[in-house]
Design an enzyme around this catalytic site. Structure first.
Site, short mmCIF file in Angstrom:
data_model
loop_
_atom_site.label_atom_id
_atom_site.label_comp_id
_atom_site.label_asym_id
_atom_site.label_seq_id
_atom_site.Cartn_x
_atom_site.Cartn_y
_atom_site.Cartn_z
N HIS A 1 -10.69 -2.19 11.60
CA HIS A 1 -9.59 -3.03 11.08
C HIS A 1 -9.36 -4.19 12.06
CE1 HIS A 1 -5.13 -3.05 9.55
NE2 HIS A 1 -5.87 -3.94 8.95
N ARG B 1 1.92 -12.29 -0.64
CA ARG B 1 0.59 -12.60 -0.08
C ARG B 1 -0.03 -13.82 -0.74
NH1 ARG B 1 -1.75 -8.89 3.95
NH2 ARG B 1 -0.05 -7.41 4.21
N LYS C 1 -9.54 -2.37 1.85
CA LYS C 1 -9.28 -1.23 2.71
C LYS C 1 -10.02 0.03 2.24
CE LYS C 1 -6.49 -3.24 5.58
NZ LYS C 1 -5.95 -4.46 5.71
N CYS D 1 0.69 -7.41 11.81
CA CYS D 1 0.94 -7.53 13.24
C CYS D 1 0.16 -8.69 13.87
CB CYS D 1 0.61 -6.23 13.96
SG CYS D 1 1.79 -4.94 13.59
N ARG E 1 0.85 -1.19 0.00
CA ARG E 1 0.00 0.00 0.00
C ARG E 1 0.89 1.25 0.00
NH1 ARG E 1 -1.88 0.86 4.36
NH2 ARG E 1 -1.15 -0.95 5.53
N TYR F 1 -1.20 -3.59 -7.00
CA TYR F 1 -1.01 -4.29 -5.74
C TYR F 1 -2.28 -4.30 -4.89
CZ TYR F 1 -0.22 -5.30 -0.94
OH TYR F 1 -0.39 -5.84 0.31
N ASP G 1 -9.49 -9.66 9.00
CA ASP G 1 -8.98 -8.32 8.70
C ASP G 1 -9.95 -7.18 9.00
OD1 ASP G 1 -6.71 -6.83 7.68
OD2 ASP G 1 -7.87 -6.43 5.87
N SER H 1 -1.33 -3.47 10.24
CA SER H 1 -0.98 -4.38 9.16
C SER H 1 0.26 -5.18 9.52
CB SER H 1 -0.71 -3.58 7.88
OG SER H 1 -1.89 -2.88 7.55
#
Ligand code: GTP
Ligand code: SPV
Ligand code: MN
Length: 578
Positions: free
Chosen positions: A210, A354, A190, A234, A53, A181, A261, A232
């Site tokens: 989130h 990912r 998001k 974590c 991002r 991406y 998420d 993100s």
């Protein structure tokens, strides 16, 4: 504006998706992986300049700058539209435009919201088909309604100097250009489900967060649901699919995954908060994911998955990444497409590589994961990546104090966003890059929601990432995090007491069960009772530094800072001074 050669409406049928997969394979956009070992799986590489991002190129375009607030980048809507229209002008010439009707949330759910994404990327279509519910049935549900989010995406030239992720919350609109991406281009994620939805949630009286959602089933079969907000990279995906340590499994404990998420939260008629996962798949971090750390994720991605920017194993046409296992492939291409072995001396997979996999594939997917009314929350957890300062776990004294705890969250930056990794920054509620309006107003909304909820979830804070002086993790993490969830649930039920400290309620060490815990921190040093004491300690010196940084952060908000939060900060400061 984009002047495509051709337009294809995505109807959601497997037949159409299959044709698109074949086409992407024929152009090299996708590589078909070993269909015996990884049925339905494909491999994709993004451009080298386009792997995460881009927060510095992400904008909230409200009419008034104040409405975007001090933590968001802002451009006036007319200026943003004008600038981007020049970039989009003719960008799909010679290309096909795909029109993707999608639903965030299960169709028929009172939580669900519709979006339409226009894109010139088959990769986006195929990812959206995993991450959201797409197709004709969404259009049927929308009918004549004008209530949908308008998403426009084009890869354009993947020029990072013309890359913009523009949000127009007042127009239900998102424009994204020059990226391919995930978080920049899968507009349901998001962009819609957090930035636009958080704005909608404030207007309509709900919350877009989130957060992962999980259920903990006890030996009697009773399930408690918990939502947790971590920044993100974590640990959301990992916690959401956690496998409890053996001694708990033997007793009959189990963790169910609802989402990894995003949570959309509403107040139910019973006075509790209810949450849905608006997504239908996982867009998870590959590196570090192994049968040991997250077996459920490994099983989830064993079929129907798209892998992005990982290592391509040329011997058997499968995938690999750092931390997957101890057998890196002998003949392979790295995420850039260059020949690679572990002797090459660089990482083979990008740190933000990912996997995109359907939620349905997850062995521990909750039977209620797509329940139309969501699941009721017993607890909300905040957490970050903190080498020091934040203890393993603590509880907020009440809802308002919990909002304070969320507002002062801070975490070290990760590879999920472009920029420096490992830099400590304040990331309130893990929403710093995702709040679609003024963060001060967002905190007010949180305080209001608590007032309106008769029986709100209890609020906690965790930190799995305390380090020793040699930079080694002091807490085993992963499955052993269940030991902390157990403490949290016992607290929610009022079964055990806790120690009052200036930051909130900290466990008595005896109440965290470390029986059977076998963890080597580093050679010659195993986790023991002393380590537990250490990571439960509230170090006043560290917190005094933190308070200075909170004051500076709060200072940015001026009059928009809710008085309640300023009071909480004063009271914490005072109790440290006593
Ligand atoms: P996003 O998808 O970017 O939002 O990330 P996420 O919050 O879902 O994080 P994820 O679960 O993918 O974990 C990110 C990284 O942290 C991975 O490399 C994990 O292996 C690592 N990680 C996750 N949980 C733990 C934990 O409990 N302890 C430690 N030490 N590492 C963890
Ligand atoms: C994150 O960065 O928080 C992610 C990945 O979950 S992305 O979709 O890129 O936002
Ligand atoms: Mn994740």
């Amino acid at each position: 504006m984009t002047k495509p050669d051709k337009i294809i409406w995505i109807d959601g049928t497997e037949k159409q998706l299959d044709e698109l997969r074949d086409q992407a394979v024929s152009t090299g956009e996708l590589i078909k992986l070993n269909q015996d070992k990884l049925p339905g799986c494909y491999y994709h590489r993004t451009a080298e300049n386009d792997v995460a991002r881009v927060e510095h190129r992400t904008f909230i375009c409200t009419k008034r700058k104040e409405d975007a607030g001090p933590t968001n980048n802002w451009i006036a809507p007319e200026e943003a539209y004008k600038m981007a229209a020049e970039i989009f002008d003719g960008c799909m010439r010679g290309r096909t435009m795909y029109v993707i009707p999608f639903s965030m949330g299960p169709l028929g759910s009172p939580f669900a919201k519709v979006g339409i994404e226009i894109t010139d990327s088959i990769y986006v279509v195929l990812n959206m088909a995993i991450m959201t519910r797409v197709g004709q049935h969404v259009l049927d549900m929308l009918g004549d309604s004008n209530d949908f989010v308008r998403g426009l995406h084009s890869k354009c030239e993947l020029d990072d100097e013309k890359r913009y992720i523009l949000h127009f919350p007042e127009d239900n609109t998102i424009w994204s250009c020059n990226s391919g991406y995930g978080g920049n281009v899968l507009l349901g994620k998001k962009c819609f489900s957090l930035r636009i939805a958080s704005y909608q949630g404030r207007k309509e009286g709900w919350m877009a967060e989130h957060m992962l959602i999980l259920g903990v089933e006890d030996p009697q079969g009773k399930v408690d649901y918990i939502a947790a907000a971590f920044p993100s990279s974590c640990g959301k995906t990992n916690l959401s699919m956690l496998i409890p340590p053996e001694e708990y499994r033997k007793k009959g404990y189990k963790v169910w995954c609802v989402g990894d998420d995003i949570a959309w939260i509403r107040i139910g008629e019973d006075g509790r908060m209810w949450a849905i996962n608006p997504e239908a798949g996982f867009f998870g971090v590959a590196p570090g994911t192994s049968s040991k750390s997250n077996l459920n994720a490994i099983k989830t991605m064993s079929k129907d998955t798209i892998f992005t920017n990982v290592v391509l194993n040329l011997d058997d046409n499968t995938v690999w990444w750092e931390g997957k296992d101890k057998n890196p492939p002998e003949h392979a291409l790295d995420w850039k497409g260059n020949p690679w072995t572990k002797e090459t001396g660089v990482k083979g997979a990008h740190p933000n590589s990912r996997f995109t996999a359907p939620a349905q594939n997850c062995p521990c997917i909750d039977p209620n994961w797509d329940a139309l009314g969501g699941v009721p929350l017993s607890a909300i957890i905040f957490g970050g990546r903190r080498a020091k300062t934040a203890p393993l776990v603590y509880q907020a004294r009440d809802w308002d104090h919990g909002v304070f705890v969320g507002s002062i969250m801070s975490s070290e930056t990760t590879a999920a966003a472009s920029g420096k990794v490992g830099k400590l920054r304040r990331d309130p509620m893990a929403m710093l890059p995702f709040c679609g309006y003024n963060m001060g107003e967002y905190w007010k909304h949180w305080l209001e929601m608590g007032k309106k909820t008769e029986n709100p979830p209890k609020i906690f804070h965790v930190n799995w990432f305390r380090l020793n002086d040699n930079g080694k993790f002091l807490w085993p993490g992963f499955g052993d995090n269940f030991r902390v969830l157990e403490w949290i649930i016992s607290r929610c039920k009022g079964e055990i007491s806790a120690k009052e400290t200036p930051i909130g309620l900290v466990p008595y060490a005896d109440d965290i069960n470390i029986e059977g815990l076998d963890y080597t921190i580093e050679e010659g040093k195993k986790f023991d009772k002393e380590t537990l004491d250490e990571i439960l300690t509230v170090n006043a010196e560290c917190w005094k530094d933190d308070i200075e940084s909170i004051e500076e952060f709060y200072g940015k908000f001026g009059d928009d800072l809710p008085a309640k939060l300023a009071e909480e900060l004063e009271s914490m400061k005072k109790s440290f001074a006593e």
